[in-house]
Design a protein around this motif. Sequence first.
Motif, PDB file in Angstrom:
ATOM      1  N   THR A   1      99.859 -23.837  43.444  1.00 28.87           N
ATOM      2  CA  THR A   1      99.015 -23.098  42.498  1.00 28.87           C
ATOM      3  C   THR A   1      98.226 -22.003  43.200  1.00 28.87           C
ATOM      4  OG1 THR A   1      98.687 -25.227  41.382  1.00 28.87           O
ATOM      5  CG2 THR A   1      97.332 -23.381  40.646  1.00 28.87           C
ATOM      6  N   GLU A   2      97.644 -22.342  44.337  1.00 27.70           N
ATOM      7  CA  GLU A   2      96.814 -21.400  45.096  1.00 27.70           C
ATOM      8  C   GLU A   2      97.576 -20.105  45.392  1.00 27.70           C
ATOM      9  OE1 GLU A   2      94.163 -21.504  49.210  1.00 27.70           O
ATOM     10  OE2 GLU A   2      95.956 -22.772  49.048  1.00 27.70           O
ATOM     11  N   ILE A   3      98.851 -20.229  45.720  1.00 30.49           N
ATOM     12  CA  ILE A   3      99.662 -19.053  46.061  1.00 30.49           C
ATOM     13  C   ILE A   3     100.131 -18.342  44.797  1.00 30.49           C
ATOM     14  CG2 ILE A   3     101.734 -18.296  47.307  1.00 30.49           C
ATOM     15  CD1 ILE A   3     101.382 -20.882  49.020  1.00 30.49           C
ATOM     16  N   LEU A   4     100.449 -19.115  43.752  1.00 32.51           N
ATOM     17  CA  LEU A   4     100.869 -18.525  42.483  1.00 32.51           C
ATOM     18  C   LEU A   4      99.783 -17.641  41.871  1.00 32.51           C
ATOM     19  CD1 LEU A   4     102.664 -21.573  40.780  1.00 32.51           C
ATOM     20  CD2 LEU A   4     103.738 -19.414  41.429  1.00 32.51           C
ATOM     21  N   THR A   5      98.532 -18.087  41.958  1.00 33.30           N
ATOM     22  CA  THR A   5      97.433 -17.334  41.337  1.00 33.30           C
ATOM     23  C   THR A   5      97.219 -15.969  41.986  1.00 33.30           C
ATOM     24  OG1 THR A   5      95.832 -18.493  42.758  1.00 33.30           O
ATOM     25  CG2 THR A   5      96.179 -19.378  40.532  1.00 33.30           C
ATOM     26  N   LYS A   6      97.693 -15.797  43.204  1.00 35.34           N
ATOM     27  CA  LYS A   6      97.561 -14.503  43.884  1.00 35.34           C
ATOM     28  C   LYS A   6      98.581 -13.487  43.372  1.00 35.34           C
ATOM     29  CE  LYS A   6      95.978 -16.740  48.171  1.00 35.34           C
ATOM     30  NZ  LYS A   6      94.544 -16.419  48.008  1.00 35.34           N
ATOM     31  N   LYS A   7      99.608 -13.969  42.675  1.00 35.74           N
ATOM     32  CA  LYS A   7     100.691 -13.094  42.220  1.00 35.74           C
ATOM     33  C   LYS A   7     100.720 -12.905  40.699  1.00 35.74           C
ATOM     34  CE  LYS A   7     102.922 -12.528  46.226  1.00 35.74           C
ATOM     35  NZ  LYS A   7     103.251 -11.204  46.801  1.00 35.74           N
ATOM     36  N   ALA A   8     100.437 -13.969  39.961  1.00 33.39           N
ATOM     37  CA  ALA A   8     100.620 -13.954  38.514  1.00 33.39           C
ATOM     38  C   ALA A   8      99.360 -13.509  37.767  1.00 33.39           C
ATOM     39  CB  ALA A   8     101.036 -15.341  38.035  1.00 33.39           C
TER      40      ALA A   8
END
Length: 289
Positions: A63-70
Amino acid sequence: MHSYISSPGNTVKILARYGIKLKKSLGQNFLIDTNNAKKIVERAGISPEDIVLEVGSGIGGLTEILTKKAKKVVCVEFDKLLVKAFRDIFKSELIDSLKLELIHADALKLDYRELALRYKTGMVVSNLPYSIGAVLLLKMIMEAETIEKMILTVQKDIAERLLASVGDKNYSSYTVKANFLADYKFCFQIPRNCFIPRPFVDSWVIEVKRKDNSSLLDDSFDRDGFFDFINACFLHRRKKLINSLSQKNSKYCDNVEFIIKLLTGIGKDRNIRAEELTLKDYIYLYRNL
């Protein structure tokens, strides 16, 4: 330098802090390799306008990495201790729910059509809970027609069934049904030592793209009936197809000679086994039966 949740040290600390003991019965195997987590997100090709669904978010390593992109990430998690940890870790992001939202629910009991329409999401990026991965994948594809693409981490044995060719040892009723719904592509492998607790097999990251069957089928085609037919064909996988069909259902038992005629019409022998027919063959048989 930022230390990610998915690093081994951070994951262990968070689990200890909240008294979380991961349950194999729930398929809880956490990815503790940030490089591979980043590769998963990179492979998804997420744009700043994408709303992404993540099922089985755990403590938020991916999630932590997804939130930086989406634009937004919608997470689903069932375990109440993991939900507590997730809410504490992402407290600021969850406040206005513009960037991140968490749904505390059993992933197998959700209506993914309703979920996808509510959040206007067309993409799933998840490390699926291992114990329900195979069933959950089909459920999401069948229910949420607006979801066009998925990047999923699944156990190697599930991926091998999805990607199996006719005649392979992994070719099964699951293969045929899954390939009726979507196309699958191998992305990369993640070794089992990149997870906690360490699973018995390695994992594969796969790309799933919804298949458009409109050119093959008409509105009268009954998907559920077709899937029942596939199950009947694979009732005894190593036996003759006609034997499996005649044992499963009386309507097929009464049509054995017609089934043999249909098989002959597509160049197949009456002694053929279920694992030797393609998806196209099965569609032809079902439509004519």
